[in-house]
Design a protein around this motif. Structure first.
Motif, PDB file in Angstrom:
ATOM      1  N   TRP A  96      18.683  18.879  28.004  1.00 35.53           N
ATOM      2  CA  TRP A  96      19.981  18.684  28.649  1.00 35.53           C
ATOM      3  C   TRP A  96      19.943  19.135  30.107  1.00 35.53           C
ATOM      4  N   GLU A  97      20.394  18.250  30.990  1.00 35.89           N
ATOM      5  CA  GLU A  97      20.481  18.556  32.414  1.00 35.89           C
ATOM      6  C   GLU A  97      21.959  18.633  32.787  1.00 35.89           C
ATOM      7  N   ALA A 146      23.427  19.464  35.430  1.00 33.90           N
ATOM      8  CA  ALA A 146      23.761  19.129  36.811  1.00 33.90           C
ATOM      9  C   ALA A 146      22.640  18.273  37.388  1.00 33.90           C
ATOM     10  N   GLU A 147      22.949  17.572  38.445  1.00 35.90           N
ATOM     11  CA  GLU A 147      21.925  16.760  39.114  1.00 35.90           C
ATOM     12  C   GLU A 147      20.847  17.654  39.707  1.00 35.90           C
ATOM     13  N   GLY A 148      19.624  17.157  39.683  1.00 39.61           N
ATOM     14  CA  GLY A 148      18.521  17.863  40.331  1.00 39.61           C
ATOM     15  C   GLY A 148      17.941  19.012  39.533  1.00 39.61           C
ATOM     16  N   CYS A 149      18.214  19.075  38.237  1.00 38.19           N
ATOM     17  CA  CYS A 149      17.668  20.164  37.412  1.00 38.19           C
ATOM     18  C   CYS A 149      16.151  20.095  37.364  1.00 38.19           C
ATOM     19  N   SER A 154      12.908  20.627  35.022  1.00 36.93           N
ATOM     20  CA  SER A 154      12.662  20.526  33.594  1.00 36.93           C
ATOM     21  C   SER A 154      11.166  20.357  33.358  1.00 36.93           C
ATOM     22  N   PRO A 205      16.797  25.295  42.098  1.00 38.65           N
ATOM     23  CA  PRO A 205      17.549  24.346  41.260  1.00 38.65           C
ATOM     24  C   PRO A 205      17.912  24.958  39.910  1.00 38.65           C
ATOM     25  N   THR A 235      16.613  23.450  32.980  1.00 37.95           N
ATOM     26  CA  THR A 235      16.973  23.100  31.603  1.00 37.95           C
ATOM     27  C   THR A 235      16.484  24.184  30.641  1.00 37.95           C
TER      28      THR A 235
END
Length: 184
Positions: A35-36, A38-41, A43, A65, A68
């Protein structure tokens, strides 16, 4: 047989792992794992060669950033695996040599469990002489400036800290998905 002092240092992480962190992850789903929020996570990502890689940069950007659950569990595993390798093994496990787990929660949890087992096995074989020695280690292990007992405390703090973040992300994930059972 570890000394009483070493057993006390090791038991802090063991208690947290067995009674809080690892039970909290027992029903982790693949959707939560990746699960991300927010944008730009950052991982774990599949590479073109079929292996997996952790998003990271050194030095980390400011602000770093959001990451995840997969990234945080991989970081926990990396912390344990590198310290086990540097203090009880060959001392060659760099970020580039790590075989990161895949894109499922089961792979991530199996990988972190293996790293935890390697670290705790090394501690079980250590003695008080090792606690006093200054040992080099991977970056973030205070780089040989402090006795190994301080390295153990550093690892404990890292795992407890990032484990709490994983638990919080599980709570946030559940709160975003009404009706999901989640964890208690």
């Amino acid at each position: 047989m570890p000394s009483p002092r070493l057993r006390r240092l090791a038991s802090q992480l063991t208690w947290h792992w067995e009674n809080q962190l690892r039970p909290r992850m027992s029903d982790l789903t693949d959707a939560e794992y990746l699960w991300e929020p927010a944008e730009g996570c950052w991982s774990i990502r599949a590479r073109p060669d079929g292996a997996f890689a952790l998003d990271w940069a050194f030095p980390a950007p400011e602000p770093a950033p959001l990451t995840t659950i997969a990234w945080r569990l991989a970081h926990i595993g990396q912390t344990l695996a590198q310290r086990a390798d540097y203090h009880f093994g060959g001392g060659t496990l760099t970020m580039e040599r790590i075989r990161w787990p895949g894109l499922t929660a089961a792979e991530g949890l199996a990988w972190v469990d293996g790293a935890y087992a390697a670290w705790t096995a090394g501690l079980a074989a250590a003695d008080d002489d090792m606690l006093r020695r200054h040992s080099d280690g991977p970056p973030g292990t205070m780089d040989g400036r402090f006795p190994f007992a301080d390295v153990i405390l550093h690892v404990n703090r890292e795992i407890i800290h990032h484990g709490a973040e994983v638990a919080l992300f599980r709570d946030l994930y559940r709160a975003q998905r009404p009706g999901d059972r989640g964890t208690p």
